[in-house]
Design a protein around this motif. Sequence first.
Motif, PDB file in Angstrom:
ATOM      1  N   PHE A   5       0.028   9.742   0.608  1.00 41.66           N
ATOM      2  CA  PHE A   5      -0.305   9.644  -0.702  1.00 41.66           C
ATOM      3  C   PHE A   5      -1.750  10.124  -0.945  1.00 41.66           C
ATOM      4  N   LYS A   6      -1.735  10.876  -1.706  1.00 42.35           N
ATOM      5  CA  LYS A   6      -3.106  11.642  -2.208  1.00 42.35           C
ATOM      6  C   LYS A   6      -3.519  10.706  -3.530  1.00 42.35           C
ATOM      7  N   ILE A   7      -4.720  10.391  -3.224  1.00 40.15           N
ATOM      8  CA  ILE A   7      -5.527   9.324  -4.459  1.00 40.15           C
ATOM      9  C   ILE A   7      -6.615  10.408  -5.051  1.00 40.15           C
ATOM     10  N   ARG A   8      -6.505  10.244  -6.383  1.00 38.23           N
ATOM     11  CA  ARG A   8      -7.700  10.862  -7.250  1.00 38.23           C
ATOM     12  C   ARG A   8      -8.189   9.470  -8.194  1.00 38.23           C
ATOM     13  N   SER A   9      -9.190   9.665  -8.496  1.00 41.20           N
ATOM     14  CA  SER A   9      -9.944   8.596  -9.536  1.00 41.20           C
ATOM     15  C   SER A   9     -10.208   9.326 -10.887  1.00 41.20           C
ATOM     16  N   ALA A  10     -10.218   8.722 -11.763  1.00 38.35           N
ATOM     17  CA  ALA A  10     -10.803   9.274 -13.157  1.00 38.35           C
ATOM     18  C   ALA A  10     -11.441   8.162 -14.142  1.00 38.35           C
ATOM     19  N   VAL A  11     -12.396   8.434 -14.946  1.00 42.61           N
ATOM     20  CA  VAL A  11     -12.897   7.513 -15.838  1.00 42.61           C
ATOM     21  C   VAL A  11     -12.262   7.436 -17.110  1.00 42.61           C
ATOM     22  N   THR A  12     -11.807   6.326 -17.544  1.00 45.98           N
ATOM     23  CA  THR A  12     -11.227   6.177 -18.874  1.00 45.98           C
ATOM     24  C   THR A  12     -12.097   6.278 -20.153  1.00 45.98           C
ATOM     25  N   SER A  13     -11.506   6.443 -21.259  1.00 49.48           N
ATOM     26  CA  SER A  13     -12.195   6.277 -22.246  1.00 49.48           C
ATOM     27  C   SER A  13     -13.205   5.257 -22.580  1.00 49.48           C
ATOM     28  N   THR A  14     -12.597   4.050 -21.943  1.00 52.29           N
ATOM     29  CA  THR A  14     -13.246   2.863 -22.207  1.00 52.29           C
ATOM     30  C   THR A  14     -14.643   2.405 -21.127  1.00 52.29           C
ATOM     31  N   ALA A  18     -10.404   4.500 -12.873  1.00 53.23           N
ATOM     32  CA  ALA A  18      -8.626   4.017 -12.608  1.00 53.23           C
ATOM     33  C   ALA A  18      -8.457   5.204 -11.449  1.00 53.23           C
ATOM     34  N   TYR A  19      -7.558   4.664 -10.700  1.00 48.98           N
ATOM     35  CA  TYR A  19      -7.156   5.411  -9.585  1.00 48.98           C
ATOM     36  C   TYR A  19      -5.589   5.651  -9.904  1.00 48.98           C
ATOM     37  N   TYR A  20      -5.171   6.967  -9.240  1.00 48.46           N
ATOM     38  CA  TYR A  20      -3.991   7.407  -9.341  1.00 48.46           C
ATOM     39  C   TYR A  20      -3.336   7.907  -7.885  1.00 48.46           C
ATOM     40  N   TYR A  35      -6.919  -0.423 -11.653  1.00 45.98           N
ATOM     41  CA  TYR A  35      -8.420  -0.238 -12.065  1.00 45.98           C
ATOM     42  C   TYR A  35      -9.585  -0.668 -11.079  1.00 45.98           C
ATOM     43  N   LYS A  36     -10.455  -0.137 -11.075  1.00 41.85           N
ATOM     44  CA  LYS A  36     -11.529  -1.032 -10.272  1.00 41.85           C
ATOM     45  C   LYS A  36     -12.346  -1.698 -10.742  1.00 41.85           C
ATOM     46  N   THR A  37     -12.477  -2.804  -9.901  1.00 35.79           N
ATOM     47  CA  THR A  37     -13.359  -4.110 -10.700  1.00 35.79           C
ATOM     48  C   THR A  37     -14.224  -4.995  -9.876  1.00 35.79           C
ATOM     49  N   LEU A 175      -7.103   1.752  -0.978  1.00 39.98           N
ATOM     50  CA  LEU A 175      -6.020   2.514  -2.109  1.00 39.98           C
ATOM     51  C   LEU A 175      -4.967   2.995  -1.517  1.00 39.98           C
ATOM     52  N   ILE A 176      -4.762   3.389  -0.308  1.00 41.60           N
ATOM     53  CA  ILE A 176      -3.495   3.947   0.333  1.00 41.60           C
ATOM     54  C   ILE A 176      -2.480   2.781   0.374  1.00 41.60           C
ATOM     55  N   CYS A 177      -2.897   1.747   0.692  1.00 42.73           N
ATOM     56  CA  CYS A 177      -1.946   0.232   0.759  1.00 42.73           C
ATOM     57  C   CYS A 177      -1.616   0.099  -0.573  1.00 42.73           C
ATOM     58  N   SER A 178      -2.335  -0.281  -1.488  1.00 50.42           N
ATOM     59  CA  SER A 178      -2.078  -0.465  -2.798  1.00 50.42           C
ATOM     60  C   SER A 178      -1.055   0.402  -3.227  1.00 50.42           C
ATOM     61  N   ALA A 179      -1.330   1.787  -2.854  1.00 54.03           N
ATOM     62  CA  ALA A 179      -0.337   2.858  -3.560  1.00 54.03           C
ATOM     63  C   ALA A 179       0.936   2.575  -2.899  1.00 54.03           C
ATOM     64  N   ARG A 180       0.936   2.240  -1.524  1.00 55.98           N
ATOM     65  CA  ARG A 180       2.420   1.990  -0.979  1.00 55.98           C
ATOM     66  C   ARG A 180       2.948   1.002  -1.481  1.00 55.98           C
ATOM     67  N   PHE A 181       2.390  -0.434  -1.852  1.00 54.99           N
ATOM     68  CA  PHE A 181       2.898  -1.315  -2.461  1.00 54.99           C
ATOM     69  C   PHE A 181       3.543  -0.847  -3.827  1.00 54.99           C
TER      70      PHE A 181
END
Length: 297
Positions: A5-14, A18-20, A35-37, A175-181
Amino acid sequence: MAYDFKIRSAVTSTGKTAYYAKVTGLTDPEFFVAYKTKYEERFGLYNVSVSNNLVYNAADYVNEFGFWAYFIEATAKVESQGSFLCLNTYDRAYFTFGFMQFAAHVPNGDFVRFFRKLLTLPNALEYFPRLRLINDRIFYKNDAGATSQLENDSSSQKLMEYLNPTTNEVEQQELICSARFIHWASNDPKHRRVQVEHSISLYKENMKKYSKRLNLNGYPAKVCFMICDILHQGRGTYDRISYALDTDSHEKAFQNLCTIGNTHYPTRINGLKVHLKKLEQAGLFNKKYKADTNEFV
């Protein structure tokens, strides 16, 4: 072959981070992970997104599991809106997943047993190539082939830290484990079935235990359900429940149970009551508990 899995992050309009994720080497589109919190002094991820085809619906499973499919549904709705993808990594459990929010911090707890079942699926090594199930325990296998146990009867800390090394920051392993699930639950109906089967098994096991303690034979399903939800969430004790049941009216007992935790969790309790009423009106929740068979009749 294991998914990469390749992970990227982005900042939303709010302003949220966010991670994809995307599976490398495949043409499948990227997907939302979380989302990060920040919670108290902890950092982590959360995903409470709801997709129509990835939501627990009792009617989809009633042919296989009977009334128990309806019995868990209200808890699923208030825990996660029924989302098979519900995720959080920001609290003391380190890693929580599924529509019933199975939490990794309890040895032999709901998440640990759930994950063991997942690791028996045919595609488990595609998602977690380093993990092995040996004598019904989860082990990590290193490059040299040596294995180390991640959980036992007294601790699941090593498993927690494998899934989420710390709560000091959002880390790549987390992030990788979360993406796997997320990917596994999104794409494999067998994964989703394990969530359902394990949730029902959990409440069935609990009903045996609770009935032995509280003598629930003959009680209506909605009373039994509310006891299960109270103890699943942890908002009440056996003593408080026993006091609530000390009445000659099952309806009064139900109303008493609905007051347990109502100061701190009114939204959850109201949500449960609304969903149970809907099931009752549809004629789907009018059974009583039979202790000797652990079934509702």
